[in-house]
Write a protein that holds these residues in place. Structure first.
Motif, PDB file in Angstrom:
ATOM      1  N   UNK A 211       0.824  -1.212   0.000  1.00  0.00           N
ATOM      2  CA  UNK A 211       0.000   0.000   0.000  1.00  0.00           C
ATOM      3  C   UNK A 211       0.864   1.270   0.000  1.00  0.00           C
ATOM      4  N   UNK A 212       1.980   1.217   0.729  1.00  0.00           N
ATOM      5  CA  UNK A 212       2.880   2.382   0.731  1.00  0.00           C
ATOM      6  C   UNK A 212       3.470   2.584  -0.664  1.00  0.00           C
ATOM      7  N   UNK A 213       3.905   1.490  -1.294  1.00  0.00           N
ATOM      8  CA  UNK A 213       4.498   1.601  -2.631  1.00  0.00           C
ATOM      9  C   UNK A 213       3.463   2.110  -3.634  1.00  0.00           C
ATOM     10  N   UNK A 214       2.236   1.586  -3.535  1.00  0.00           N
ATOM     11  CA  UNK A 214       1.171   2.047  -4.447  1.00  0.00           C
ATOM     12  C   UNK A 214       0.934   3.548  -4.258  1.00  0.00           C
ATOM     13  N   UNK A 215       0.866   3.966  -3.002  1.00  0.00           N
ATOM     14  CA  UNK A 215       0.595   5.377  -2.706  1.00  0.00           C
ATOM     15  C   UNK A 215       1.688   6.271  -3.283  1.00  0.00           C
ATOM     16  N   UNK A 216       2.936   5.854  -3.113  1.00  0.00           N
ATOM     17  CA  UNK A 216       4.043   6.677  -3.617  1.00  0.00           C
ATOM     18  C   UNK A 216       4.017   6.760  -5.135  1.00  0.00           C
ATOM     19  N   UNK A 217       3.755   5.613  -5.782  1.00  0.00           N
ATOM     20  CA  UNK A 217       3.719   5.590  -7.249  1.00  0.00           C
ATOM     21  C   UNK A 217       2.602   6.502  -7.780  1.00  0.00           C
ATOM     22  N   UNK A 218       1.443   6.437  -7.141  1.00  0.00           N
ATOM     23  CA  UNK A 218       0.312   7.271  -7.569  1.00  0.00           C
ATOM     24  C   UNK A 218       0.654   8.749  -7.390  1.00  0.00           C
ATOM     25  N   UNK A 219       1.281   9.068  -6.258  1.00  0.00           N
ATOM     26  CA  UNK A 219       1.627  10.474  -5.997  1.00  0.00           C
ATOM     27  C   UNK A 219       2.693  10.966  -6.976  1.00  0.00           C
ATOM     28  N   UNK A 220       3.731  10.159  -7.179  1.00  0.00           N
ATOM     29  CA  UNK A 220       4.822  10.577  -8.072  1.00  0.00           C
ATOM     30  C   UNK A 220       4.292  10.872  -9.479  1.00  0.00           C
ATOM     31  N   UNK A 221       3.414  10.008  -9.974  1.00  0.00           N
ATOM     32  CA  UNK A 221       2.950  10.137 -11.364  1.00  0.00           C
ATOM     33  C   UNK A 221       1.601  10.844 -11.489  1.00  0.00           C
ATOM     34  N   UNK A 222       1.099  11.343 -10.378  1.00  0.00           N
ATOM     35  CA  UNK A 222      -0.169  12.081 -10.375  1.00  0.00           C
ATOM     36  C   UNK A 222      -1.272  11.274 -11.079  1.00  0.00           C
ATOM     37  N   UNK A 223      -1.317   9.985 -10.750  1.00  0.00           N
ATOM     38  CA  UNK A 223      -2.142   9.066 -11.536  1.00  0.00           C
ATOM     39  C   UNK A 223      -3.641   9.354 -11.436  1.00  0.00           C
ATOM     40  N   UNK A 224      -4.115   9.715 -10.256  1.00  0.00           N
ATOM     41  CA  UNK A 224      -5.562   9.908 -10.112  1.00  0.00           C
ATOM     42  C   UNK A 224      -6.016  11.179 -10.823  1.00  0.00           C
TER      43      UNK A 224
END
Ligand SMILES: C[S@@+](CC[C@H](N)C(=O)[O-])C[C@H]1O[C@@H](n2cnc3c(N)ncnc32)[C@H](O)[C@@H]1O
Length: 302
Positions: A211-224
């Motif tokens: 979950x931490x890795x997913x959160x960081x990836x989403x934040x880094x790439x502004x996925x949402x």
């Protein structure tokens, strides 16, 4: 590692490509879905393939060789969909034939990115913390987040983008540890997450760092935010009767897609084709465990 495209049969069923129709694959990756579409929209149907990761565009070059002048590949973010279409003049056909009949979004990342790059996407290998799909298009990395963001902002990212129930404890531990020196690698971060969480969490169904890795990836790439931006652009880009298919891999993405489609359906711009999200069959998940969390939603433009 070669990426296996998920829900291939279902993508074809809902996109329903016909001879000479034109499609946009917003996340072309290694071309698994694109190939299926191109086999159906021959002899003259076109495909515009977009991917943010330059390496993925290299991996999809074989499509250009195989399907020749029917394929256009673009290394950019799907959040610039309309701009890309205009710049490329896609599908560049005589009036009446220049329609766009279907748009596909297969969100998240490919197996090649997860395990074949040195971007620190996976907690299985010790690598530097980066997580950008494209180095040229963003300066924010997972290393910057864990070392430079405030404890509150890290906590919020873990809670909102990872739905991590130990977000407070993990953010606090990150904040403490970085005082001793910069956190630079995936294994350093995993140790911190382990120290911050109770031992029963380490034995859960998913790895305690997921979950931490997913959160960081989403934040880094502004996925949402990118997803929120592309959905209305995709609908306005489609010709009447054109179809939108979106595959998501976690509840945050799926919620955005579901809410967007139901709002558009209320406005009368689309008809939803999937009352409930379509999931992969037991046979598919057996051979491709990544398909387990895939959810497909589709709509037709009115
Ligand atoms: C699950 S993979 C797609 C796999 C592809 N359907 C196939 O069959 O090979 C998701 C892809 O989306 C790309 N991606 C992520 N964010 C993107 C964005 N904002 N714009 C364009 N591509 C993006 C990733 O680089 C990755 O290649």
């Amino acid at each position: 590692m070669i990426h296996t495209a998920v829900l291939k049969k279902e993508v074809l069923q809902y996109l329903s490509p016909q001879p000479n129709e034109n499609f946009i694959d917003c996340t072309v990756g290694e071309g698994g879905h694109a190939e299926e579409i191109l086999l159906k929209n021959k002899p003259e149907g076109k495909l515009l393939g977009i991917d943010l990761d330059p390496q993925q565009i290299v991996s999809s070059h074989w499509l250009e060789a195989h399907f020749q002048n029917r394929v256009t590949l673009v290394n950019n973010s799907y959040s610039h969909l309309q701009e890309i279409i205009e710049r490329k003049n896609f599908p560049c056909l005589p009036v009446g034939r220049g329609q766009i009949h279907g748009i596909l979004l297969d969100l998240g990342m490919s197996s090649a990115q997860l395990e074949g790059t040195e971007k620190g996407f996976t907690f299985k290998i010790d690598q530097g913390l980066d997580m950008r799909y494209n180095d040229q298009m963003g300066y924010l990395t997972s290393e910057k987040i864990v070392n430079e963001w405030s404890e509150e902002k890290i906590e919020e990212a873990l809670r909102e983008h990872g739905e991590e129930k130990f977000s407070k404890k993990i953010a606090k531990k990150i904040f403490e540890e970085r005082k001793k020196g910069r956190i630079k690698t995936t294994f350093q971060l995993i140790e911190i997450i382990k120290d911050a969480t109770p031992s029963q969490y380490w034995r859960g169904k998913i790895h305690y760092a997921t979950r931490t890795f997913q959160a960081l990836r989403i934040a880094v790439n502004d996925e949402l935010e990118n997803l929120k931006k592309v959905l209305p652009e995709a609908i306005s880009t489609l010709s009447a009767g054109g179809r939108l298919v979106v595959i998501s891999f976690h509840s945050l993405e799926d919620r955005i897609v579901k809410n967007f489609l139901s709002e558009e359906a209320k406005k009368g711009t689309i008809k939803i084709l999937t009352k409930k999200p379509v999931c992969s069959s037991r046979e598919e998940t057996k051979v491709n465990p990544r398909a387990r969390s895939a959810k497909l939603r589709a709509a037709i433009k009115l």
